[in-house]
Every structure is written in C-alpha cells, then in structure tokens.
Design an enzyme around this catalytic site. Structure first.
Site, PDB file in Angstrom:
ATOM      1  N   ILE A  14       0.840  -1.202   0.000  1.00 23.29           N
ATOM      2  CA  ILE A  14       0.000   0.000   0.000  1.00 23.29           C
ATOM      3  C   ILE A  14       0.872   1.248   0.000  1.00 23.29           C
ATOM      4  CG2 ILE A  14      -1.587   1.337   1.448  1.00 23.29           C
ATOM      5  CD1 ILE A  14      -2.870  -1.310   2.341  1.00 23.29           C
ATOM      6  N   ALA A  83       3.921   2.369   7.737  1.00 26.56           N
ATOM      7  CA  ALA A  83       4.711   1.161   8.028  1.00 26.56           C
ATOM      8  C   ALA A  83       4.022   0.296   9.083  1.00 26.56           C
ATOM      9  CB  ALA A  83       6.103   1.558   8.512  1.00 26.56           C
ATOM     10  N   GLY A  84       3.933  -0.983   8.810  1.00 26.04           N
ATOM     11  CA  GLY A  84       3.295  -1.870   9.776  1.00 26.04           C
ATOM     12  C   GLY A  84       3.642  -3.321   9.510  1.00 26.04           C
ATOM     13  N   TYR A 147      -2.115  -6.617  16.713  1.00 24.32           N
ATOM     14  CA  TYR A 147      -2.292  -5.743  15.548  1.00 24.32           C
ATOM     15  C   TYR A 147      -3.544  -4.869  15.699  1.00 24.32           C
ATOM     16  CZ  TYR A 147      -2.673  -4.713  10.469  1.00 24.32           C
ATOM     17  OH  TYR A 147      -2.760  -4.116   9.230  1.00 24.32           O
ATOM     18  N   TYR A 179      -9.223  -5.657   3.393  1.00 28.63           N
ATOM     19  CA  TYR A 179      -8.224  -6.628   2.918  1.00 28.63           C
ATOM     20  C   TYR A 179      -7.790  -6.251   1.497  1.00 28.63           C
ATOM     21  CZ  TYR A 179      -8.651  -9.421   7.074  1.00 28.63           C
ATOM     22  OH  TYR A 179      -8.590  -9.836   8.375  1.00 28.63           O
TER      23      TYR A 179
HETATM   24  N1  CAA Z   1     -12.439 -17.025  13.265  1.00 27.71           N
HETATM   25  C1  CAA Z   1     -12.679 -18.082  14.044  1.00 27.71           C
HETATM   26  N2  CAA Z   1     -11.857 -19.138  14.155  1.00 27.71           N
HETATM   27  C2  CAA Z   1     -10.733 -19.110  13.433  1.00 27.71           C
HETATM   28  C3  CAA Z   1     -10.403 -18.036  12.589  1.00 27.71           C
HETATM   29  C4  CAA Z   1     -11.310 -16.981  12.519  1.00 27.71           C
HETATM   30  N3  CAA Z   1     -11.088 -15.922  11.740  1.00 27.71           N
HETATM   31  N4  CAA Z   1      -9.202 -18.295  12.017  1.00 27.71           N
HETATM   32  C5  CAA Z   1      -8.809 -19.505  12.483  1.00 27.71           C
HETATM   33  N5  CAA Z   1      -9.736 -19.989  13.329  1.00 27.71           N
HETATM   34  C6  CAA Z   1      -9.705 -21.248  14.025  1.00 27.71           C
HETATM   35  C7  CAA Z   1      -9.401 -22.407  13.101  1.00 27.71           C
HETATM   36  O1  CAA Z   1     -10.558 -22.855  12.467  1.00 27.71           O
HETATM   37  C8  CAA Z   1      -8.845 -23.438  14.059  1.00 27.71           C
HETATM   38  O2  CAA Z   1      -9.899 -24.023  14.765  1.00 27.71           O
HETATM   39  P1  CAA Z   1      -9.860 -25.591  15.104  1.00 27.71           P
HETATM   40  O3  CAA Z   1      -8.677 -25.762  16.001  1.00 27.71           O
HETATM   41  O4  CAA Z   1     -11.178 -25.844  15.788  1.00 27.71           O
HETATM   42  O5  CAA Z   1      -9.715 -26.272  13.789  1.00 27.71           O
HETATM   43  C9  CAA Z   1      -8.100 -22.535  15.009  1.00 27.71           C
HETATM   44  O6  CAA Z   1      -8.664 -21.233  14.944  1.00 27.71           O
HETATM   45  C10 CAA Z   1      -6.676 -22.397  14.569  1.00 27.71           C
HETATM   46  O7  CAA Z   1      -6.002 -22.668  15.656  1.00 27.71           O
HETATM   47  P2  CAA Z   1      -4.474 -23.058  15.542  1.00 27.71           P
HETATM   48  O8  CAA Z   1      -4.012 -23.243  16.928  1.00 27.71           O
HETATM   49  O9  CAA Z   1      -4.251 -24.123  14.559  1.00 27.71           O
HETATM   50  O10 CAA Z   1      -3.922 -21.685  14.957  1.00 27.71           O
HETATM   51  P3  CAA Z   1      -2.458 -21.397  14.537  1.00 27.71           P
HETATM   52  O11 CAA Z   1      -1.618 -21.213  15.735  1.00 27.71           O
HETATM   53  O12 CAA Z   1      -1.997 -22.353  13.488  1.00 27.71           O
HETATM   54  O13 CAA Z   1      -2.683 -19.968  13.890  1.00 27.71           O
HETATM   55  C11 CAA Z   1      -3.609 -18.384  12.379  1.00 27.71           C
HETATM   56  C12 CAA Z   1      -3.298 -19.839  12.645  1.00 27.71           C
HETATM   57  C13 CAA Z   1      -2.430 -17.482  12.692  1.00 27.71           C
HETATM   58  C14 CAA Z   1      -4.782 -17.957  13.229  1.00 27.71           C
HETATM   59  C15 CAA Z   1      -3.951 -18.357  10.887  1.00 27.71           C
HETATM   60  O14 CAA Z   1      -5.159 -19.008  10.691  1.00 27.71           O
HETATM   61  C16 CAA Z   1      -4.075 -16.949  10.323  1.00 27.71           C
HETATM   62  O15 CAA Z   1      -3.069 -16.350   9.934  1.00 27.71           O
HETATM   63  N6  CAA Z   1      -5.273 -16.427  10.264  1.00 27.71           N
HETATM   64  C17 CAA Z   1      -5.524 -15.121   9.642  1.00 27.71           C
HETATM   65  C18 CAA Z   1      -5.533 -14.014  10.613  1.00 27.71           C
HETATM   66  C19 CAA Z   1      -5.864 -12.773   9.854  1.00 27.71           C
HETATM   67  O16 CAA Z   1      -6.924 -12.618   9.309  1.00 27.71           O
HETATM   68  N7  CAA Z   1      -4.903 -11.852   9.782  1.00 27.71           N
HETATM   69  C20 CAA Z   1      -5.060 -10.676   8.996  1.00 27.71           C
HETATM   70  C21 CAA Z   1      -3.807 -10.458   8.210  1.00 27.71           C
HETATM   71  S1  CAA Z   1      -4.000  -9.243   6.950  1.00 27.71           S
HETATM   72  C22 CAA Z   1      -3.872  -7.802   7.758  1.00 27.71           C
HETATM   73  O17 CAA Z   1      -3.658  -7.722   8.921  1.00 27.71           O
HETATM   74  C23 CAA Z   1      -4.064  -6.564   6.940  1.00 27.71           C
HETATM   75  C24 CAA Z   1      -5.217  -5.790   7.394  1.00 27.71           C
HETATM   76  O18 CAA Z   1      -5.032  -4.754   8.050  1.00 27.71           O
HETATM   77  C25 CAA Z   1      -6.567  -6.196   6.993  1.00 27.71           C
END
Ligand code: CAA
Length: 240
Positions: A14, A83-84, A147, A179
């Site tokens: 961005i 920056a982030g 975050y 996103y």
């Molecule tokens: N809502 C509800 N549950 C969720 C979820 C959500 N959004 N995302 C993951 N889960 C659940 C999974 O289904 C899983 O559940 P089960 O154990 O019942 O299967 C559990 O959470 C995952 O647990 P884990 O212990 O396996 O998780 P992990 O340690 O492997 O971590 C994670 C995985 C980091 C959460 C990964 O799924 C991830 O990166 N998720 C995305 C997070 C996100 O949206 N970040 C935004 C980045 S973009 C950004 O930040 C830019 C912006 O400004 C928009």
C-alpha cells in the site's frame, strides 16, 4: 509550490501505491523502508522516488532520518504513517515478543514518525498527517490482538492530534483499509483468505491504488476542514 511528503513503509505494498500517487499529485516524495534493500532499489529505479532506510520503532533513527529527508527535500508538509507488520497468533499462543514487536512498529512507530515532524508543521502553520489504520482496528480480528490494538490506537492518535493541530492548520486523519492484495494479506493461509474474501460484499480484495486515492484526497491543500476523520475502504465488509 510542491509539497514534500514522507511515506513510511513507502516502497512496497500500500505504501508504494501511496508514494506513487503523491508523486503524481505533484509532491516531492520520500519513502522509507526497514530492511528490503532490493525492493527499495527496484522501487527507486522504477519511480525515481528516493528511499531512506530506518526502523520506525527506533525514535533516534526516525528523528535522524527525518532530519536527512528535510535536508534533501525541504520541510515535510505531508506525513503518511503507513509502516506496519503482523505477528498473528491466537491470544493463547501469542508471545510477549509478538506483542511488543507489533506495538513497537505499528504504534510507537507512528509516534516516532509524526513527533519529530510536528513542531515544524506547527511553526509553518500547515500539515497533513495521515495514519494508515485497518479494518481490524475497527472490528477486531481473530489472531490479531496485538495488531488490532495498534490499529485501534491509530484512531485515538489522529482524533487527538486533530484537536491539537487544528489551529495550526494541521489536519490528522486515518484511512482504514480492508483486505488489500498485498504481501501481508497473501501471507494469510489460502483457505483463511478465501473465507475472508467471501465476507467482502464487493467479492474481491482491494487494490493498493484504492487506498492511495483516499490518502491523496486527505493530503490535498483543499482538504483542510476534514480533520479527525476515518475513511474506511473495505469493499463494504464492515461499517462503523
Ligand atoms: N475465526 C474463528 N476461528 C478461526 C479463525 C477466525 N477468523 N481463524 C482460524 N480460526 C480457528 C481455526 O478454524 C482453528 O480451529 P480448530 O482448532 O477448531 O480447527 C483454530 O482457529 C486455529 O487454531 P491453531 O491453533 O491451529 O492456529 P495457529 O496457531 O496455526 O494460527 C492463524 C493460525 C495465525 C490464526 C492463521 O489461521 C491466520 O493467519 N489467520 C488469519 C488471521 C488474519 O486474518 N490476519 C489478517 C492479516 S491481513 C492484515 O492484517 C491486513 C489488514 O489490516 C486487513
């Protein structure tokens, strides 16, 4: 007279789109980056925009870097704190290191970026402060306690600065991207990303240029009455 603009994290994602847009608007632009020399060089080669390397989490580096930019390009009129980083983890797994890295870069980094520039803006009676927050600062996000805290904090920063700077001709506003198709979002596991896209009424990720348009609008000389506001650009995913 051409305005001078500083964009942190301005050589990729961005930030790169913002740097290019402000240049197209007629500004002299400086873009900072933290570590990726190769991307910064490629960006300068492509755009002619000068890049500066410093860590926004470090106050002294920021102050010294800003002094250098002002020496090279003149007083900074427009600052875009962009920056982030992310260090996503469910809260029960989030380490103190992950918490502090994100707070230091995303929140303290905003302070470190604006604070050294602010006195000059007050003296010259003009400034445009724009902070790139996030939809996740507005709504919260699974695995982003760190975050989301910083991005919600950004909104507090601009609302306070808006009040402090108003009489000095300075505005402070936030943009909350949803996103956007950047490396940060592409790093989210594909299945999770597909689920996120399913929640966006527009049916797609946003483009960095769609955020740059918001910044361009807020940075304009004619936007002086827009102060303390938040522009959401998220494809209809979340309404405040
Ligand atoms: N809502 C509800 N549950 C969720 C979820 C959500 N959004 N995302 C993951 N889960 C659940 C999974 O289904 C899983 O559940 P089960 O154990 O019942 O299967 C559990 O959470 C995952 O647990 P884990 O212990 O396996 O998780 P992990 O340690 O492997 O971590 C994670 C995985 C980091 C959460 C990964 O799924 C991830 O990166 N998720 C995305 C997070 C996100 O949206 N970040 C935004 C980045 S973009 C950004 O930040 C830019 C912006 O400004 C928009």
């Amino acid at each position: 007279m051409a305005r001078t603009a500083l964009v942190t994290g301005g050589s990729r994602g961005i930030g790169a789109a913002i740097s290019k847009q402000l240049k197209a608007d007629g500004c002299n632009v400086a873009a900072t980056y933290a570590g990726n020399d190769e991307a910064a060089k490629a960006f300068t080669d492509e755009t002619g925009i000068k890049t500066y390397k410093w860590d926004v989490a470090d106050y002294q580096q920021s102050a010294d870097g800003i002094a250098q930019v002002e020496k090279d390009l003149g007083p900074i009129d427009i600052v875009v704190a962009n920056a982030g980083i992310t260090r996503d983890a469910p809260f029960h797994k989030m380490t103190p290191e992950q918490w502090h890295q994100v707070i230091d870069t995303n929140l303290t980094g905003v302070f470190n970026t604006i604070h050294p520039i602010w006195p000059g803006m007050r003296e010259r009676k003009f400034g445009r402060v724009i902070v790139i927050s996030s939809i996740n600062g507005q709504k919260g996000q699974f695995a982003q306690v760190n975050y989301a805290a910083t991005k919600a904090g950004d909104l507090g920063i601009v609302k306070s600065l808006a009040q402090e700077g108003a009489r000095a001709g300075i505005t402070a506003n936030a943009v909350c991207p949803g996103y956007i198709a950047t490396e940060m979002v592409m790093a989210v596991p594909e299945k999770v990303r597909e689920a996120i896209i399913g929640q966006i009424p527009t049916g797609r990720l946003g483009e960095p240029e769609e955020i740059a348009r918001c910044v361009s609008f807020l940075a304009a000389d004619g936007s002086g009455f827009i102060n303390g506001s938040t522009i959401s650009a998220n494809g209809g995913q979340f309404f405040v």
